[in-house]
Design a protein around this motif. Structure first.
Motif, PDB file in Angstrom:
ATOM      1  N   GLU A 375       0.815  -1.216   0.000  1.00 19.09           N
ATOM      2  CA  GLU A 375       0.000   0.000   0.000  1.00 19.09           C
ATOM      3  C   GLU A 375       0.848   1.265   0.000  1.00 19.09           C
ATOM      4  O   GLU A 375       0.478   2.269  -0.630  1.00 19.09           O
ATOM      5  CB  GLU A 375      -0.939   0.026   1.217  1.00 19.09           C
ATOM      6  CG  GLU A 375      -2.029  -1.021   1.206  1.00 19.09           C
ATOM      7  CD  GLU A 375      -1.628  -2.289   1.915  1.00 19.09           C
ATOM      8  OE1 GLU A 375      -2.519  -2.998   2.396  1.00 19.09           O
ATOM      9  OE2 GLU A 375      -0.414  -2.575   1.997  1.00 19.09           O
ATOM     10  N   ILE A 382      -3.658   6.036  -3.994  1.00 18.61           N
ATOM     11  CA  ILE A 382      -4.804   5.619  -3.178  1.00 18.61           C
ATOM     12  C   ILE A 382      -5.487   6.829  -2.549  1.00 18.61           C
ATOM     13  O   ILE A 382      -6.719   6.969  -2.593  1.00 18.61           O
ATOM     14  CB  ILE A 382      -4.355   4.628  -2.084  1.00 18.61           C
ATOM     15  CG1 ILE A 382      -3.866   3.324  -2.716  1.00 18.61           C
ATOM     16  CG2 ILE A 382      -5.489   4.353  -1.090  1.00 18.61           C
ATOM     17  CD1 ILE A 382      -3.129   2.409  -1.756  1.00 18.61           C
ATOM     18  N   LEU A 410      -8.853  -0.581  -6.943  1.00 19.42           N
ATOM     19  CA  LEU A 410      -7.967  -0.545  -5.778  1.00 19.42           C
ATOM     20  C   LEU A 410      -8.472  -1.422  -4.642  1.00 19.42           C
ATOM     21  O   LEU A 410      -7.709  -2.192  -4.041  1.00 19.42           O
ATOM     22  CB  LEU A 410      -7.798   0.892  -5.300  1.00 19.42           C
ATOM     23  CG  LEU A 410      -6.906   1.780  -6.168  1.00 19.42           C
ATOM     24  CD1 LEU A 410      -7.053   3.243  -5.775  1.00 19.42           C
ATOM     25  CD2 LEU A 410      -5.447   1.349  -6.048  1.00 19.42           C
ATOM     26  N   TYR A 414      -6.731  -4.820  -2.938  1.00 15.13           N
ATOM     27  CA  TYR A 414      -6.391  -4.910  -1.506  1.00 15.13           C
ATOM     28  C   TYR A 414      -7.621  -5.361  -0.709  1.00 15.13           C
ATOM     29  O   TYR A 414      -8.133  -4.630   0.147  1.00 15.13           O
ATOM     30  CB  TYR A 414      -5.938  -3.546  -0.986  1.00 15.13           C
ATOM     31  CG  TYR A 414      -4.687  -2.998  -1.646  1.00 15.13           C
ATOM     32  CD1 TYR A 414      -3.434  -3.516  -1.338  1.00 15.13           C
ATOM     33  CD2 TYR A 414      -4.754  -1.939  -2.541  1.00 15.13           C
ATOM     34  CE1 TYR A 414      -2.278  -3.003  -1.923  1.00 15.13           C
ATOM     35  CE2 TYR A 414      -3.604  -1.411  -3.135  1.00 15.13           C
ATOM     36  CZ  TYR A 414      -2.374  -1.949  -2.821  1.00 15.13           C
ATOM     37  OH  TYR A 414      -1.242  -1.443  -3.404  1.00 15.13           O
ATOM     38  N   HIS A 421      -5.379   4.146   4.783  1.00 15.71           N
ATOM     39  CA  HIS A 421      -5.664   4.803   3.508  1.00 15.71           C
ATOM     40  C   HIS A 421      -6.705   4.008   2.715  1.00 15.71           C
ATOM     41  O   HIS A 421      -7.621   4.594   2.120  1.00 15.71           O
ATOM     42  CB  HIS A 421      -4.377   4.946   2.695  1.00 15.71           C
ATOM     43  CG  HIS A 421      -3.298   5.708   3.397  1.00 15.71           C
ATOM     44  ND1 HIS A 421      -3.223   7.081   3.374  1.00 15.71           N
ATOM     45  CD2 HIS A 421      -2.258   5.289   4.157  1.00 15.71           C
ATOM     46  CE1 HIS A 421      -2.174   7.476   4.077  1.00 15.71           C
ATOM     47  NE2 HIS A 421      -1.575   6.402   4.569  1.00 15.71           N
ATOM     48  N   ILE A 422      -6.571   2.688   2.731  1.00 16.32           N
ATOM     49  CA  ILE A 422      -7.557   1.840   2.062  1.00 16.32           C
ATOM     50  C   ILE A 422      -8.900   1.917   2.784  1.00 16.32           C
ATOM     51  O   ILE A 422      -9.968   1.919   2.157  1.00 16.32           O
ATOM     52  CB  ILE A 422      -7.063   0.381   1.993  1.00 16.32           C
ATOM     53  CG1 ILE A 422      -5.835   0.279   1.083  1.00 16.32           C
ATOM     54  CG2 ILE A 422      -8.161  -0.545   1.499  1.00 16.32           C
ATOM     55  CD1 ILE A 422      -6.097   0.596  -0.377  1.00 16.32           C
ATOM     56  N   LEU A 425     -10.754   4.879   1.584  1.00 14.75           N
ATOM     57  CA  LEU A 425     -11.278   4.621   0.246  1.00 14.75           C
ATOM     58  C   LEU A 425     -12.503   3.710   0.312  1.00 14.75           C
ATOM     59  O   LEU A 425     -13.516   3.960  -0.367  1.00 14.75           O
ATOM     60  CB  LEU A 425     -10.181   3.983  -0.608  1.00 14.75           C
ATOM     61  CG  LEU A 425     -10.575   3.557  -2.027  1.00 14.75           C
ATOM     62  CD1 LEU A 425     -11.054   4.753  -2.840  1.00 14.75           C
ATOM     63  CD2 LEU A 425      -9.400   2.871  -2.720  1.00 14.75           C
TER      64      LEU A 425
END
Length: 685
Positions: A375, A382, A410, A414, A421-422, A425
């Protein structure tokens, strides 16, 4: 600056790609006096590596020679559908008065609401309009054109979206050619299969220039099949690596491939052959050692994380944060030379040729299953996409859907990431899916986002409260009221602790919890919480703020359920004035107020104004969301109730039937809303 528009870059012809530009296009570019140009958008430049398949060109021609016909080319990814469509386009330039080439990215409305296309149609898109409005305006202008015209809709793989927005396709004087991997019900399809043996050999030798050995090539083709993209990739790898055809076969065998387990027949078991193609690409990838060069590795990894759409160099650098230098450009050129990326040249408005790069979906899928990208290697990208899909940035939250496919790639790459950060999102994407009425993917993403933030920040962190609240609204939309209530109560307790009673965050939790209590039939606590939320927001934002308007509308609906119709009417009318002023007539928030006020008028017996508002709400919902959306089902059901009480039973029945069909689809048979609509339908008889 982030943009989806192509930019100018220097263009140099690859030694392996021979480009020809039709003389008619060059002549046209030099003519500036034409009001509505013949070429409404730029097609891909014609590649003279068109081999075989003349019978398919004839099938397309025969199909499109019918009046107002649609021709659909259906086939496997990488089989050559776009090349066929391009060839038909250039062979028939003189046949059509206007030609339009659209590469579908996420949706048909997005493809149509193209500023360059609008400009050529002498239209000016209103930035204040939503995407559907602008697309409809372009579609109408296309329909108004007199003569005989061609639209090519390439890469139309989002079948659900095509069905949803097929009314946007030009209806008169247009022939429409679609390329797709899927199938559209109600249409004849032209199936594109693998190349025959002779044409497969010819294609290989166009890219492989070192030797000619038909016997070895035939053995190789038995192993890799006669799939167009596979042949091109293998030929480029062998040519670039200076391998004989026999050596290429040995390389593939060392990677575990053999003719016994990989002989391809794409006309039989698609799932099996899809896996076989991926194995071939994986073997080729391992041999190519793309990741040995740091810059090349970084460029390729970021293309893996992009949707398979052409992007200019300038956009790619802006989105990914990769440095603009000679190394980056050399890496791009090398990846194209080896066949791992593709480039296309488009005729631009300001310059003859614009170069863009993309990764083929099959190669992207294989690489995503082979390469591990931490990541932190892609954190700038991202974060940039998470920002783009944040509905808080947009006046109309549906406008964020333009970037949905970027975010989807994305989060699918993941799937089990707990990176913060993910998580952001995932949370932002969940809200878009919820607004689009796609509640199951919204729920799954919101649950992942919550699990991640609880682990990273703990139970009482403000970010955790936001995730609780967002997931609760999705549960509520799904009819899961008890878990929605529990999550919202947790969020409220956290925000009261962190921010105090009068903070805007706390007001949001009061308001959300009020609507859940209302749905549970606990109207008195619902009223108290909604009044607290309204008082807080009036204090923080004032009377005319959009958030205050939402609070007015929510409280009005609770007053209605309590039978306090006059104060309900007054609040809802305030909410409508504010929504129209702040959002405009057709905004989703205004639609909600139309519905609420219309049903309050209905409860008061004021059926004519109730009908007018319910009709506005339905028209707005159809325009913003399409047919298969919860808001549209609600609007149908509300209008049907009013028609029934007006004694207009036939339209009431028809509208309720429509509402019931949508409700079953978006909520399921056992959802409280579906049950209510079914009961209404039974009562009409």
């Amino acid at each position: 600056m982030w943009t989806r528009k192509g930019h100018k870059v220097e263009v140099k012809d690859s030694r392996n790609v021979k480009i020809v530009i039709a003389d008619t296009i060059n002549q046209y570019i030099n003519q500036q006096e034409v009001e509505i140009p013949k070429y409404l958008t730029a097609p891909p430049l014609r590649n003279n590596l068109f081999i075989g398949r003349k019978d398919k060109i004839k099938e397309v021609s025969d199909q499109l020679d019918k009046d107002n016909a649609v021709a659909i080319m259906n086939g496997w990814g990488g089989i050559g559908k776009t090349t066929l469509a391009t060839e038909y386009y250039f062979l028939n330039i003189e046949k059509y008065d206007h030609l339009l080439w659209l590469r579908m990215i996420d949706s048909l409305p997005e493809s149509l609401a193209n500023p360059s296309l609008a400009k050529n149609l002498e239209l000016e898109l209103d930035p204040g309009n939503d995407l559907i409005d602008n697309a409809r305006m372009v579609a109408q202008q296309l329909t108004n054109l007199k003569g005989n015209h061609l639209m090519v809709l390439d890469n139309a793989n989002n079948i659900k979206d095509i069905h949803k927005h097929k009314d946007l396709l030009p209806q008169i004087n247009w022939k429409v050619l679609l390329t797709t991997r899927g199938k559209l019900g109600g249409y004849t399809h032209i199936n594109i299969d693998v190349l025959n043996q002779e044409h497969a050999q010819q294609l290989f030798y166009e890219y492989y220039l070192l030797q000619k050995d038909d016997d070895e090539l035939n053995r190789l083709l038995v192993m890799i099949g006669r799939h167009t993209l596979t042949i091109e990739l293998m030929a480029k790898i062998a040519n670039n690596g200076e391998l004989t055809i026999a050596q290429l076969s040995e390389v593939l065998k060392k990677e575990g491939l053999s003719s016994e387990n990989l002989e391809l027949d794409l006309s039989t078991d698609y799932d099996k052959e899809h896996d076989n193609l991926k194995e071939i690409f994986k073997a080729a990838f391992n041999y190519s050692a793309i990741l040995d060069d740091e810059t090349q590795a970084s460029v390729f990894k970021h293309f893996i994380l992009l949707p398979s759409i052409p992007v200019s160099l300038q956009d790619f650098l802006a989105w990914t944060g990769i440095e603009d230098n000679v190394k980056t450009k050399n890496a791009l050129n090398q990846l194209v030379s080896m066949g791992w990326l593709k480039e296309e040249l488009l005729i631009g408005e300001e310059e003859l040729r614009v170069k863009r790069y993309f990764i083929h979906p099959l190669i992207a899928e294989t690489a995503r299953g082979t390469i591990e990208i931490n990541e932190q290697e892609a954190v700038d990208f991202i974060d940039g996409i998470a920002d783009k899909v944040n509905i808080a940035k947009y006046t109309n939250p549906l406008d964020a859907a333009e970037w949905l496919d970027f975010g989807r790639v994305l989060v699918e790459y993941y799937p089990d990431s707990e990176d913060s950060h993910i998580s952001t999102l995932q949370n932002n994407l969940a809200q878009i899916y919820q607004d689009l009425g796609e509640l199951q993917p919204a729920k799954e993403l919101a649950e992942k986002a919550l699990a991640s933030v609880r682990k990273n920040f703990g139970e009482d962190h403000p970010s955790t409260a936001i995730r609780y609240s967002n997931l609760a609204t999705i549960y509520q939309a799904l009819g899961a009221l008890q878990p929605a209530k529990e999550l919202t109560e947790k969020a409220l307790a956290s925000d009261r602790k962190n921010f105090g009673e009068d903070h805007p965050h706390t007001a949001i939790r009061y308001s959300n919890l009020a609507t859940i209590y209302q749905a549970l039939g606990e109207l008195q606590p619902a009223k108290e919480l909604a009044e607290k939320a309204l008082a807080s927001d009036r204090k923080n934002f004032g009377e005319d703020h959009p958030i205050t308007a939402i609070r007015y509308s929510n409280l009005a609906w609770i007053y209605k359920d309590l039978g306090e119709l006059q104060p309900a009417k007054e609040l809802a009318e305030k909410a409508l004035v504010s929504a129209q002023k702040n959002f405009g007539e057709d905004h989703p928030q205004t639609t909600a107020v139309y519905n609420n006020l219309g049903m309050i008028y209905h409860a008061l017996g004021e059926l004519q104004p109730a009908k007018e508002l319910a009709e506005k709400a339905l028209a707005s919902a159809q325009k913003n969301f399409g047919e298969d959306h919860p808001n549209t089902a609600t609007s149908y059901a509300n209008l049907a109730t009013i028609y029934k009480d007006l004694g207009e039973l036939q339209p009431a029945k028809e509208l309720t039937e429509k509402a019931f069909i949508i409700a079953k689809k978006v909520w399921g048979e056992d959802h409280p809303n579906t049950v209510t609509i079914k009961s209404n339908l039974d009562s009409i008889g």
